[in-house]
Scaffold this motif. Structure first.
Motif, PDB file in Angstrom:
ATOM      1  N   PRO A   1     -47.323  -0.245 -11.555  1.00 21.97           N
ATOM      2  CA  PRO A   1     -47.279  -0.441 -10.097  1.00 21.97           C
ATOM      3  C   PRO A   1     -46.151   0.342  -9.422  1.00 21.97           C
ATOM      4  CG  PRO A   1     -47.533  -2.543 -11.219  1.00 21.97           C
ATOM      5  CD  PRO A   1     -47.283  -1.512 -12.273  1.00 21.97           C
ATOM      6  N   ALA A   2     -45.053   0.583 -10.129  1.00 18.00           N
ATOM      7  CA  ALA A   2     -43.941   1.302  -9.524  1.00 18.00           C
ATOM      8  C   ALA A   2     -44.276   2.768  -9.305  1.00 18.00           C
ATOM      9  CB  ALA A   2     -42.703   1.181 -10.405  1.00 18.00           C
ATOM     10  N   ARG A   3     -45.185   3.319 -10.083  1.00 18.53           N
ATOM     11  CA  ARG A   3     -45.551   4.725  -9.920  1.00 18.53           C
ATOM     12  C   ARG A   3     -46.349   4.952  -8.651  1.00 18.53           C
ATOM     13  NH1 ARG A   3     -47.602   6.352 -15.943  1.00 18.53           N
ATOM     14  NH2 ARG A   3     -45.578   6.190 -16.955  1.00 18.53           N
ATOM     15  N   ARG A   4     -47.030   3.968  -8.182  1.00 22.10           N
ATOM     16  CA  ARG A   4     -47.894   4.143  -7.014  1.00 22.10           C
ATOM     17  C   ARG A   4     -47.167   3.948  -5.684  1.00 22.10           C
ATOM     18  NH1 ARG A   4     -51.101   0.065  -9.418  1.00 22.10           N
ATOM     19  NH2 ARG A   4     -51.659   0.893 -11.423  1.00 22.10           N
ATOM     20  N   LEU A   5     -45.906   3.500  -5.717  1.00 22.33           N
ATOM     21  CA  LEU A   5     -45.176   3.281  -4.474  1.00 22.33           C
ATOM     22  C   LEU A   5     -44.778   4.619  -3.856  1.00 22.33           C
ATOM     23  CD1 LEU A   5     -42.803   0.364  -5.518  1.00 22.33           C
ATOM     24  CD2 LEU A   5     -44.860   0.227  -4.130  1.00 22.33           C
ATOM     25  N   PRO A   6     -45.035   4.798  -2.571  1.00 27.07           N
ATOM     26  CA  PRO A   6     -44.630   6.062  -1.939  1.00 27.07           C
ATOM     27  C   PRO A   6     -43.120   6.082  -1.725  1.00 27.07           C
ATOM     28  CG  PRO A   6     -45.602   4.612  -0.323  1.00 27.07           C
ATOM     29  CD  PRO A   6     -45.753   3.929  -1.669  1.00 27.07           C
ATOM     30  N   VAL A   7     -42.534   7.214  -1.998  1.00 26.15           N
ATOM     31  CA  VAL A   7     -41.100   7.386  -1.815  1.00 26.15           C
ATOM     32  C   VAL A   7     -40.887   8.201  -0.548  1.00 26.15           C
ATOM     33  CG1 VAL A   7     -38.992   8.318  -2.814  1.00 26.15           C
ATOM     34  CG2 VAL A   7     -40.735   7.315  -4.296  1.00 26.15           C
ATOM     35  N   PRO A   8     -40.222   7.624   0.465  1.00 21.77           N
ATOM     36  CA  PRO A   8     -39.998   8.383   1.696  1.00 21.77           C
ATOM     37  C   PRO A   8     -38.997   9.505   1.458  1.00 21.77           C
ATOM     38  CG  PRO A   8     -38.872   6.285   1.808  1.00 21.77           C
ATOM     39  CD  PRO A   8     -39.675   6.280   0.542  1.00 21.77           C
ATOM     40  N   ARG A   9     -39.275  10.640   2.034  1.00 23.76           N
ATOM     41  CA  ARG A   9     -38.368  11.780   1.908  1.00 23.76           C
ATOM     42  C   ARG A   9     -37.444  11.816   3.119  1.00 23.76           C
ATOM     43  NH1 ARG A   9     -39.515  16.016  -1.894  1.00 23.76           N
ATOM     44  NH2 ARG A   9     -41.314  15.375  -3.105  1.00 23.76           N
ATOM     45  N   ALA A  10     -36.206  12.203   2.862  1.00 25.88           N
ATOM     46  CA  ALA A  10     -35.234  12.298   3.943  1.00 25.88           C
ATOM     47  C   ALA A  10     -35.535  13.522   4.805  1.00 25.88           C
ATOM     48  CB  ALA A  10     -33.830  12.394   3.378  1.00 25.88           C
ATOM     49  N   GLN A  11     -35.479  13.337   6.097  1.00 30.75           N
ATOM     50  CA  GLN A  11     -35.718  14.435   7.023  1.00 30.75           C
ATOM     51  C   GLN A  11     -34.371  14.998   7.476  1.00 30.75           C
ATOM     52  OE1 GLN A  11     -38.787  15.566   7.690  1.00 30.75           O
ATOM     53  NE2 GLN A  11     -39.607  13.995   6.328  1.00 30.75           N
ATOM     54  N   ILE A  12     -33.749  15.771   6.612  1.00 35.27           N
ATOM     55  CA  ILE A  12     -32.427  16.324   6.905  1.00 35.27           C
ATOM     56  C   ILE A  12     -32.586  17.815   7.173  1.00 35.27           C
ATOM     57  CG2 ILE A  12     -30.123  16.749   6.010  1.00 35.27           C
ATOM     58  CD1 ILE A  12     -30.471  14.259   4.295  1.00 35.27           C
ATOM     59  N   HIS A  13     -32.149  18.221   8.335  1.00 32.30           N
ATOM     60  CA  HIS A  13     -32.170  19.631   8.704  1.00 32.30           C
ATOM     61  C   HIS A  13     -30.788  19.977   9.229  1.00 32.30           C
ATOM     62  CE1 HIS A  13     -36.504  19.712   8.318  1.00 32.30           C
ATOM     63  NE2 HIS A  13     -36.556  18.608   9.035  1.00 32.30           N
ATOM     64  N   SER A  14     -30.240  21.071   8.766  1.00 35.17           N
ATOM     65  CA  SER A  14     -28.917  21.461   9.249  1.00 35.17           C
ATOM     66  C   SER A  14     -29.001  22.817   9.935  1.00 35.17           C
ATOM     67  CB  SER A  14     -27.926  21.516   8.097  1.00 35.17           C
ATOM     68  OG  SER A  14     -28.298  22.525   7.186  1.00 35.17           O
ATOM     69  N   LYS A  15     -28.091  23.013  10.845  1.00 36.50           N
ATOM     70  CA  LYS A  15     -28.001  24.266  11.583  1.00 36.50           C
ATOM     71  C   LYS A  15     -26.567  24.773  11.463  1.00 36.50           C
ATOM     72  CE  LYS A  15     -31.391  22.805  15.012  1.00 36.50           C
ATOM     73  NZ  LYS A  15     -31.622  22.484  16.413  1.00 36.50           N
ATOM     74  N   PRO A  16     -26.329  26.008  11.760  1.00 34.85           N
ATOM     75  CA  PRO A  16     -24.947  26.494  11.774  1.00 34.85           C
ATOM     76  C   PRO A  16     -24.138  25.758  12.840  1.00 34.85           C
ATOM     77  CG  PRO A  16     -26.497  28.324  11.890  1.00 34.85           C
ATOM     78  CD  PRO A  16     -27.286  27.065  12.009  1.00 34.85           C
ATOM     79  N   PRO A  17     -22.833  25.635  12.649  1.00 35.75           N
ATOM     80  CA  PRO A  17     -22.024  24.919  13.640  1.00 35.75           C
ATOM     81  C   PRO A  17     -22.013  25.645  14.982  1.00 35.75           C
ATOM     82  CG  PRO A  17     -20.626  26.003  12.028  1.00 35.75           C
ATOM     83  CD  PRO A  17     -22.030  26.154  11.553  1.00 35.75           C
ATOM     84  N   ARG A  18     -21.892  24.877  16.045  1.00 29.31           N
ATOM     85  CA  ARG A  18     -21.862  25.473  17.390  1.00 29.31           C
ATOM     86  C   ARG A  18     -20.620  26.331  17.584  1.00 29.31           C
ATOM     87  NH1 ARG A  18     -23.473  19.904  19.826  1.00 29.31           N
ATOM     88  NH2 ARG A  18     -25.700  19.962  19.463  1.00 29.31           N
ATOM     89  N   GLU A  19     -19.463  25.826  17.064  1.00 25.57           N
ATOM     90  CA  GLU A  19     -18.230  26.602  17.149  1.00 25.57           C
ATOM     91  C   GLU A  19     -17.481  26.472  15.820  1.00 25.57           C
ATOM     92  OE1 GLU A  19     -15.139  23.827  19.416  1.00 25.57           O
ATOM     93  OE2 GLU A  19     -16.885  24.358  20.649  1.00 25.57           O
ATOM     94  N   GLN A  20     -16.839  27.526  15.403  1.00 29.51           N
ATOM     95  CA  GLN A  20     -16.118  27.546  14.132  1.00 29.51           C
ATOM     96  C   GLN A  20     -14.815  26.757  14.251  1.00 29.51           C
ATOM     97  OE1 GLN A  20     -17.165  28.889  11.262  1.00 29.51           O
ATOM     98  NE2 GLN A  20     -19.086  29.455  12.250  1.00 29.51           N
ATOM     99  N   LEU A  21     -14.380  26.170  13.140  1.00 30.98           N
ATOM    100  CA  LEU A  21     -13.109  25.459  13.119  1.00 30.98           C
ATOM    101  C   LEU A  21     -11.967  26.454  13.037  1.00 30.98           C
ATOM    102  CD1 LEU A  21     -13.856  22.548  10.640  1.00 30.98           C
ATOM    103  CD2 LEU A  21     -13.761  22.448  13.117  1.00 30.98           C
ATOM    104  N   GLY A  22     -10.940  26.182  13.789  1.00 31.95           N
ATOM    105  CA  GLY A  22      -9.770  27.050  13.774  1.00 31.95           C
ATOM    106  C   GLY A  22      -8.790  26.636  12.698  1.00 31.95           C
ATOM    107  N   THR A  23      -7.764  27.420  12.535  1.00 33.81           N
ATOM    108  CA  THR A  23      -6.728  27.136  11.532  1.00 33.81           C
ATOM    109  C   THR A  23      -6.002  25.838  11.853  1.00 33.81           C
ATOM    110  OG1 THR A  23      -6.436  29.521  11.307  1.00 33.81           O
ATOM    111  CG2 THR A  23      -4.753  28.133  10.340  1.00 33.81           C
ATOM    112  N   THR A  24      -5.764  25.576  13.114  1.00 35.96           N
ATOM    113  CA  THR A  24      -5.070  24.353  13.525  1.00 35.96           C
ATOM    114  C   THR A  24      -5.910  23.130  13.197  1.00 35.96           C
ATOM    115  OG1 THR A  24      -4.111  25.611  15.348  1.00 35.96           O
ATOM    116  CG2 THR A  24      -3.923  23.218  15.438  1.00 35.96           C
ATOM    117  N   ASP A  25      -7.197  23.197  13.449  1.00 38.11           N
ATOM    118  CA  ASP A  25      -8.078  22.070  13.150  1.00 38.11           C
ATOM    119  C   ASP A  25      -8.099  21.763  11.660  1.00 38.11           C
ATOM    120  OD1 ASP A  25      -8.774  21.930  15.835  1.00 38.11           O
ATOM    121  OD2 ASP A  25     -10.466  23.306  15.565  1.00 38.11           O
TER     122      ASP A  25
END
Length: 69
Positions: free
Chosen positions: A15-39
């Motif tokens: 019975p455990a084989r038939r259970l659907p496993v939800p997949r994570a909907q993770i999408h990443s994009k490049p950062p809007r602004e780069q981190l500086g040395t001070t940050d």
């Protein structure tokens, strides 16, 4: 091992084989602004102060914790 053991295990696992496993909907994009040395410096300093400093203090005073007064 009994002859019935594979049948019992298949009944438990089946019975455990038939259970659907939800997949994570993770999408990443490049950062809007780069981190500086001070940050980066502020982030590393805060990590050091929050995690390493208290644990270092406890480890350096470990002998005084072992003494019973």
């Amino acid at each position: 091992m009994s002859v019935l053991t594979p049948l019992l295990l298949r009944g438990l696992i089946g019975p455990a084989r038939r259970l659907p496993v939800p997949r994570a909907q993770i999408h990443s994009k490049p950062p809007r602004e780069q981190l500086g040395t001070t940050d980066i410096a502020i982030g590393l300093t805060s990590c050091f102060l929050c995690f390493l400093l208290p644990s270092g203090w406890v480890l350096s005073h470990l002998e005084s914790y072992k003494k019973r007064e």
